[in-house]
Enzyme design. Sequence first.
Site, PDB file in Angstrom:
ATOM      1  N   LYS A  83       2.151  15.161   0.038  1.00 35.22           N
ATOM      2  CA  LYS A  83       1.711  13.770  -0.090  1.00 35.22           C
ATOM      3  C   LYS A  83       1.353  13.497  -1.548  1.00 35.22           C
ATOM      4  O   LYS A  83       0.555  14.227  -2.151  1.00 35.22           O
ATOM      5  CB  LYS A  83       0.471  13.591   0.806  1.00 35.22           C
TER       6      LYS A  83
HETATM    7  O1  G3P Z   1      -3.840   8.010   6.302  1.00 32.67           O
HETATM    8  C1  G3P Z   1      -4.688   7.311   5.431  1.00 32.67           C
HETATM    9  C2  G3P Z   1      -5.946   6.999   6.135  1.00 32.67           C
HETATM   10  O2  G3P Z   1      -6.665   8.180   6.314  1.00 32.67           O
HETATM   11  C3  G3P Z   1      -6.802   6.016   5.493  1.00 32.67           C
HETATM   12  O3  G3P Z   1      -7.588   5.507   6.503  1.00 32.67           O
HETATM   13  O4  G3P Z   1      -9.478   4.323   7.483  1.00 32.67           O
HETATM   14  O5  G3P Z   1      -9.764   5.659   5.363  1.00 32.67           O
HETATM   15  O6  G3P Z   1      -8.524   3.492   5.348  1.00 32.67           O
HETATM   16  P1  G3P Z   1      -8.916   4.694   6.139  1.00 32.67           P
END
Ligand code: G3P
Length: 217
Positions: A83
Amino acid sequence: MKFFVDTADVAAIAELNDLGMVDGVTTNPSLILKSGRNILEVTKEICDLVAGPVSAEVVALQADEMIAEGRKLAAIAPNIAVKVPLTWDGLKACKVLSGEGFMVNVTLCFSANQALLAAKAGATFISPFVGRLDDINLDGLDLIADIRTIYDNYDFDTQILAASIRTVNHIADCAKIGADVITAPPAVIKSMASHVLTDKGIDQFMKDWAKTGQKIL
Ligand code: G3P
Protein backbone atom coordinates in the site's frame (compact mmCIF):
# COMPACT_ATOMS: atom_id res chain seq x y z
CA MET A 1 -18.40 -7.47 -4.66
CA LYS A 2 -15.44 -8.55 -2.56
CA PHE A 3 -15.28 -7.92 1.20
CA PHE A 4 -11.96 -6.91 2.69
CA VAL A 5 -11.68 -6.45 6.46
CA ASP A 6 -10.08 -3.20 7.56
CA THR A 7 -8.20 -4.29 10.70
CA ALA A 8 -5.04 -5.88 12.06
CA ASP A 9 -7.03 -7.73 14.75
CA VAL A 10 -6.27 -11.37 13.95
CA ALA A 11 -9.09 -12.81 16.10
CA ALA A 12 -11.69 -10.57 14.41
CA ILE A 13 -10.38 -11.54 10.96
CA ALA A 14 -10.48 -15.25 11.88
CA GLU A 15 -14.11 -15.03 13.04
CA LEU A 16 -15.28 -13.52 9.74
CA ASN A 17 -12.97 -15.74 7.70
CA ASP A 18 -14.57 -18.88 9.19
CA LEU A 19 -17.89 -17.66 7.73
CA GLY A 20 -16.39 -17.11 4.27
CA MET A 21 -16.84 -13.34 4.56
CA VAL A 22 -13.19 -12.37 4.02
CA ASP A 23 -11.84 -11.91 0.50
CA GLY A 24 -8.88 -9.90 1.76
CA VAL A 25 -7.58 -7.60 4.50
CA THR A 26 -6.40 -4.00 4.62
CA THR A 27 -4.16 -2.50 7.27
CA ASN A 28 -2.55 0.90 7.74
CA PRO A 29 -0.18 2.46 10.30
CA SER A 30 -3.09 3.50 12.54
CA LEU A 31 -4.50 -0.04 12.56
CA ILE A 32 -1.04 -1.49 13.34
CA LEU A 33 -0.82 0.94 16.28
CA LYS A 34 -4.28 -0.15 17.46
CA SER A 35 -3.26 -3.83 17.30
CA GLY A 36 -0.22 -3.24 19.52
CA ARG A 37 1.67 -5.77 17.34
CA ASN A 38 4.87 -5.73 15.29
CA ILE A 39 3.95 -5.00 11.65
CA LEU A 40 6.00 -7.84 10.16
CA GLU A 41 4.74 -10.43 12.65
CA VAL A 42 1.05 -9.53 12.57
CA THR A 43 1.02 -9.16 8.77
CA LYS A 44 2.57 -12.62 8.39
CA GLU A 45 -0.08 -14.09 10.71
CA ILE A 46 -2.87 -12.46 8.69
CA CYS A 47 -1.36 -13.66 5.38
CA ASP A 48 -1.23 -17.23 6.71
CA LEU A 49 -4.90 -17.02 7.70
CA VAL A 50 -6.43 -15.36 4.65
CA ALA A 51 -6.05 -16.51 1.05
CA GLY A 52 -6.81 -13.13 -0.59
CA PRO A 53 -4.77 -9.93 -0.79
CA VAL A 54 -3.49 -8.43 2.47
CA SER A 55 -2.56 -4.75 2.18
CA ALA A 56 0.47 -3.60 4.18
CA GLU A 57 1.38 0.08 4.01
CA VAL A 58 4.79 1.67 3.47
CA VAL A 59 5.66 4.62 5.72
CA ALA A 60 8.47 6.25 3.72
CA LEU A 61 7.66 9.42 1.77
CA GLN A 62 10.37 9.22 -0.92
CA ALA A 63 9.89 6.85 -3.85
CA ASP A 64 13.19 4.97 -3.44
CA GLU A 65 12.52 4.26 0.22
CA MET A 66 8.90 3.34 -0.50
CA ILE A 67 10.13 0.83 -3.07
CA ALA A 68 12.62 -0.69 -0.61
CA GLU A 69 9.94 -0.93 2.11
CA GLY A 70 7.47 -2.33 -0.42
CA ARG A 71 9.87 -5.09 -1.44
CA LYS A 72 10.43 -6.00 2.22
CA LEU A 73 6.68 -6.10 2.91
CA ALA A 74 6.02 -8.11 -0.27
CA ALA A 75 8.58 -10.70 0.89
CA ILE A 76 6.32 -11.54 3.86
CA ALA A 77 3.96 -13.62 1.70
CA PRO A 78 2.79 -13.94 -1.91
CA ASN A 79 -0.62 -12.45 -1.06
CA ILE A 80 0.75 -9.08 0.11
CA ALA A 81 -0.53 -5.96 -1.65
CA VAL A 82 1.90 -3.11 -1.02
CA LYS A 83 0.00 0.00 0.00
CA VAL A 84 1.43 3.36 -1.07
CA PRO A 85 -0.02 6.84 -0.61
CA LEU A 86 -1.41 8.79 -3.55
CA THR A 87 1.47 11.23 -3.93
CA TRP A 88 3.78 11.73 -6.89
CA ASP A 89 6.40 9.60 -5.12
CA GLY A 90 3.74 7.01 -4.31
CA LEU A 91 2.85 6.81 -8.01
CA LYS A 92 6.52 6.30 -8.89
CA ALA A 93 6.73 3.49 -6.33
CA CYS A 94 3.48 2.02 -7.69
CA LYS A 95 4.89 1.92 -11.21
CA VAL A 96 8.11 0.17 -10.12
CA LEU A 97 6.51 -2.30 -7.68
CA SER A 98 3.67 -3.26 -10.02
CA GLY A 99 6.26 -3.67 -12.80
CA GLU A 100 8.04 -6.17 -10.56
CA GLY A 101 4.83 -8.19 -10.34
CA PHE A 102 3.67 -7.10 -6.88
CA MET A 103 0.06 -6.13 -6.13
CA VAL A 104 -0.12 -2.43 -5.27
CA ASN A 105 -2.92 -0.65 -3.41
CA VAL A 106 -2.78 3.13 -3.87
CA THR A 107 -4.39 4.67 -0.81
CA LEU A 108 -5.59 8.06 0.45
CA CYS A 109 -7.41 8.80 -2.81
CA PHE A 110 -9.81 11.75 -2.66
CA SER A 111 -10.36 12.69 -6.31
CA ALA A 112 -11.17 11.13 -9.66
CA ASN A 113 -7.99 12.60 -11.16
CA GLN A 114 -5.90 10.89 -8.48
CA ALA A 115 -7.64 7.60 -9.32
CA LEU A 116 -6.90 8.11 -13.03
CA LEU A 117 -3.19 8.57 -12.28
CA ALA A 118 -3.10 5.45 -10.08
CA ALA A 119 -4.64 3.33 -12.84
CA LYS A 120 -2.08 4.62 -15.35
CA ALA A 121 0.73 3.82 -12.86
CA GLY A 122 -0.43 0.18 -12.79
CA ALA A 123 -2.25 0.06 -9.44
CA THR A 124 -4.00 -3.21 -8.62
CA PHE A 125 -6.35 -1.36 -6.25
CA ILE A 126 -7.32 2.27 -5.82
CA SER A 127 -8.60 3.17 -2.33
CA PRO A 128 -10.95 6.19 -2.32
CA PHE A 129 -11.87 7.15 1.26
CA VAL A 130 -15.65 7.50 1.41
CA GLY A 131 -16.12 8.38 5.09
CA ARG A 132 -13.38 10.99 5.22
CA LEU A 133 -14.99 12.87 2.30
CA ASP A 134 -18.35 12.69 4.07
CA ASP A 135 -16.58 14.09 7.17
CA ILE A 136 -15.85 17.33 5.30
CA ASN A 137 -19.36 17.57 3.81
CA LEU A 138 -18.41 16.16 0.40
CA ASP A 139 -20.07 13.03 -0.97
CA GLY A 140 -17.71 10.05 -0.85
CA LEU A 141 -20.12 7.92 -2.86
CA ASP A 142 -20.07 10.45 -5.73
CA LEU A 143 -16.34 9.83 -5.98
CA ILE A 144 -16.86 6.05 -6.18
CA ALA A 145 -19.39 6.59 -8.99
CA ASP A 146 -17.06 8.96 -10.88
CA ILE A 147 -14.15 6.54 -10.70
CA ARG A 148 -16.41 3.68 -11.85
CA THR A 149 -17.42 5.71 -14.91
CA ILE A 150 -13.85 6.70 -15.75
CA TYR A 151 -12.38 3.22 -15.32
CA ASP A 152 -15.18 1.69 -17.40
CA ASN A 153 -14.76 4.32 -20.14
CA TYR A 154 -11.19 3.21 -20.71
CA ASP A 155 -11.26 -0.44 -19.54
CA PHE A 156 -8.75 0.11 -16.73
CA ASP A 157 -8.12 -3.12 -14.76
CA THR A 158 -7.48 -1.29 -11.48
CA GLN A 159 -10.04 -2.41 -8.91
CA ILE A 160 -12.01 0.18 -6.96
CA LEU A 161 -11.53 -0.61 -3.27
CA ALA A 162 -13.95 1.63 -1.39
CA ALA A 163 -12.29 2.46 1.95
CA SER A 164 -13.12 4.49 5.04
CA ILE A 165 -16.46 2.69 5.09
CA ARG A 166 -18.30 3.65 8.26
CA THR A 167 -21.90 2.47 7.81
CA VAL A 168 -23.88 -0.42 6.38
CA ASN A 169 -25.52 2.04 3.97
CA HIS A 170 -22.08 2.85 2.54
CA ILE A 171 -21.68 -0.85 1.72
CA ALA A 172 -25.05 -1.26 -0.05
CA ASP A 173 -24.50 1.99 -1.95
CA CYS A 174 -21.00 0.92 -3.06
CA ALA A 175 -22.47 -2.39 -4.27
CA LYS A 176 -25.13 -0.51 -6.26
CA ILE A 177 -22.52 1.78 -7.85
CA GLY A 178 -20.32 -1.19 -8.73
CA ALA A 179 -17.26 -0.83 -6.49
CA ASP A 180 -15.16 -3.96 -6.94
CA VAL A 181 -14.27 -4.21 -3.25
CA ILE A 182 -15.24 -2.59 0.03
CA THR A 183 -13.03 -2.62 3.08
CA ALA A 184 -14.76 -2.11 6.40
CA PRO A 185 -14.12 -2.66 10.10
CA PRO A 186 -15.35 -6.04 11.42
CA ALA A 187 -18.13 -4.38 13.46
CA VAL A 188 -19.59 -2.69 10.35
CA ILE A 189 -19.57 -5.96 8.39
CA LYS A 190 -21.25 -7.80 11.29
CA SER A 191 -23.89 -5.10 11.67
CA MET A 192 -25.03 -5.77 8.08
CA ALA A 193 -26.92 -8.74 9.57
CA SER A 194 -28.95 -6.52 11.91
CA HIS A 195 -32.43 -5.19 11.24
CA VAL A 196 -34.92 -3.91 13.78
CA LEU A 197 -37.76 -5.82 12.09
CA THR A 198 -35.75 -9.06 12.29
CA ASP A 199 -35.36 -8.55 16.05
CA LYS A 200 -39.05 -7.67 16.40
CA GLY A 201 -40.09 -10.72 14.37
CA ILE A 202 -37.94 -13.09 16.45
CA ASP A 203 -39.40 -11.61 19.64
CA GLN A 204 -42.97 -12.24 18.43
CA PHE A 205 -42.16 -15.79 17.27
CA MET A 206 -40.55 -16.62 20.64
CA LYS A 207 -43.60 -15.38 22.54
CA ASP A 208 -46.00 -17.39 20.35
CA TRP A 209 -43.77 -20.47 20.46
CA ALA A 210 -43.71 -20.41 24.27
CA LYS A 211 -47.53 -20.44 24.23
CA THR A 212 -47.58 -23.69 22.16
CA GLY A 213 -45.76 -25.53 24.96
CA GLN A 214 -43.86 -27.53 22.31
CA LYS A 215 -40.15 -28.37 21.90
CA ILE A 216 -38.20 -29.24 18.76
CA LEU A 217 -35.31 -30.94 20.61
O1 G3P B 1 -8.91 1.73 4.75
C1 G3P B 1 -8.77 3.05 5.20
C2 G3P B 1 -9.57 3.23 6.42
O2 G3P B 1 -8.96 2.53 7.46
C3 G3P B 1 -9.79 4.60 6.83
O3 G3P B 1 -10.93 4.57 7.61
O4 G3P B 1 -12.55 5.38 9.23
O5 G3P B 1 -10.10 5.91 9.50
O6 G3P B 1 -11.45 7.02 7.72
P1 G3P B 1 -11.27 5.80 8.57
